[in-house]
Design an enzyme around this catalytic site. Sequence first.
Site, PDB file in Angstrom:
ATOM      1  N   HIS A  54       0.838  -1.199   0.000  1.00  0.00           N
ATOM      2  CA  HIS A  54       0.000   0.000   0.000  1.00  0.00           C
ATOM      3  C   HIS A  54       0.874   1.251   0.000  1.00  0.00           C
ATOM      4  CE1 HIS A  54       0.714  -0.858   4.268  1.00  0.00           C
ATOM      5  NE2 HIS A  54       0.259   0.335   4.608  1.00  0.00           N
ATOM      6  N   HIS A  56       1.283   3.919   1.943  1.00  0.00           N
ATOM      7  CA  HIS A  56       1.787   4.635   3.117  1.00  0.00           C
ATOM      8  C   HIS A  56       3.318   4.725   3.070  1.00  0.00           C
ATOM      9  CE1 HIS A  56      -2.076   3.869   5.686  1.00  0.00           C
ATOM     10  NE2 HIS A  56      -2.212   4.862   4.829  1.00  0.00           N
ATOM     11  N   ASP A  58       5.739   4.499   5.093  1.00  0.00           N
ATOM     12  CA  ASP A  58       6.595   3.525   5.769  1.00  0.00           C
ATOM     13  C   ASP A  58       6.617   2.171   5.063  1.00  0.00           C
ATOM     14  OD1 ASP A  58       3.894   3.293   6.610  1.00  0.00           O
ATOM     15  OD2 ASP A  58       4.461   2.229   8.422  1.00  0.00           O
ATOM     16  N   HIS A  59       5.927   2.080   3.931  1.00  0.00           N
ATOM     17  CA  HIS A  59       5.953   0.865   3.110  1.00  0.00           C
ATOM     18  C   HIS A  59       6.458   1.136   1.692  1.00  0.00           C
ATOM     19  CE1 HIS A  59       3.630  -1.704   5.967  1.00  0.00           C
ATOM     20  NE2 HIS A  59       3.271  -0.510   6.389  1.00  0.00           N
ATOM     21  N   HIS A 110      -7.624  -1.068   5.198  1.00  0.00           N
ATOM     22  CA  HIS A 110      -6.588  -0.229   5.813  1.00  0.00           C
ATOM     23  C   HIS A 110      -6.323   0.964   4.891  1.00  0.00           C
ATOM     24  CE1 HIS A 110      -3.140   0.779   8.286  1.00  0.00           C
ATOM     25  NE2 HIS A 110      -2.380   0.831   7.199  1.00  0.00           N
ATOM     26  N   ASP A 134      -0.445  -4.394   5.961  1.00  0.00           N
ATOM     27  CA  ASP A 134      -1.147  -3.930   7.157  1.00  0.00           C
ATOM     28  C   ASP A 134      -2.601  -4.410   7.178  1.00  0.00           C
ATOM     29  OD1 ASP A 134       1.203  -2.734   7.788  1.00  0.00           O
ATOM     30  OD2 ASP A 134       0.459  -0.671   7.775  1.00  0.00           O
ATOM     31  N   HIS A 173       4.343  -5.067  10.202  1.00  0.00           N
ATOM     32  CA  HIS A 173       4.837  -4.433  11.427  1.00  0.00           C
ATOM     33  C   HIS A 173       5.076  -5.460  12.522  1.00  0.00           C
ATOM     34  CE1 HIS A 173       4.115  -0.136  10.413  1.00  0.00           C
ATOM     35  NE2 HIS A 173       3.159  -0.635   9.650  1.00  0.00           N
TER      36      HIS A 173
END
Length: 282
Positions: A54, A56, A58-59, A110, A134, A173
Site C-alpha cells: 500500500h 503509506h 513507511d511501506h 486499511h 497492514d 509491522h
Amino acid sequence: MKVKVISVLEDNYMYLVIEESTRDAIAVDAAVPKRLLEIIRKEDVVLRAILTTHHHWDHARGNEELARLCPGLRVYGADERIGALTHKVTHSQELTFGAIRVRCLFTPCHTSGHMCYFMWEDGSPDAPALFSGDTLFVGGCGKFFEGTAEQMYTNLTQILGALPKETKVFCGHECTVRNLKFALKVEPENEIVKKKLAWAKQRDDEDLPTVPSTLQEEFLYNPFLRVTEEPLQKFTGKTDPVEVLRTLRTEKDNFKKPKERPNPQAVLAFDWGLFSPFLEKK
C-alpha cells in the site's frame, strides 16, 4: 525461495525474497533503500521487482530511489498513490519471477488500494508465504483507515482466511506483543494466547522478529479471526460476525496497556509545591 526478514524504522518489516536458482530477488515494501541494498549486496542477488502492499510512506517511500538506482526495476501495486509504480495489479492476477509464483490478493480497508501477495514455488515442499502488509498482523489486523468492517471481514475470512492453513504469514509491522495483550483481555482463559504472548515477549527481549506465524496458528489466538467464537461474542456483546469485528476494532483502537502508577511521594511533592522553584522560568 528464501525470505529475508528486514527490520526497519520503528517497527516495520520489509522483505527480500530470493529465487535461489537464478539469484534474482523481489522486495516487498521497500521502505529503506540503503538497508535493502546492503542486504542485496551481502546476498549477491539482483533486484528485479518491488511488490508494494500500500501507499503509506513507511511501506513505499524507497520506491523512487530504487527505481533510479536500478534501471528497469518493476514496481507492482494496486494504488496509483504508490511511488514509481510501473505495473498496476488487480485481484487474483498472477505474476511469475523464475520459479516463484505470486498471486495478488486485493484487501481494501486499511487503505482503499491495499494488496497482499501470496507466494509459492511449484513442486516445492516448502510452505507458501503470505505478505499481508497492514491487513493481517500476528495476533491482529490493520486499522480501518479507508474502509469498513464489512471489507475487513471479507479480507480475513474469504480472501486470506481461505488460503492453505500452513501458509506462513509475513506482516508489515512488529506489533505482536501489543496485539496479544489485547487478545488476552478479550480471551483471558485462552491458554494458546498466554503461551504465544510469553513467547513473543521473550523474542522482543532478545530483539528477534515474531514473524512468520502460520495461518493455522492465527485462527487459535488472533481475535480478529475468531469472531464466531463464543468468548469473542461475549466480550463484544454481539453475535453477527461483522459486528463482532467492528466492536473488536473499536476496542483495540482504544486499548492501552496499564500505565505504571507514579511514585506517591512524587505526587505529594507536586501537590505541596516542593518542585516549584525548579519549574519556574528563568
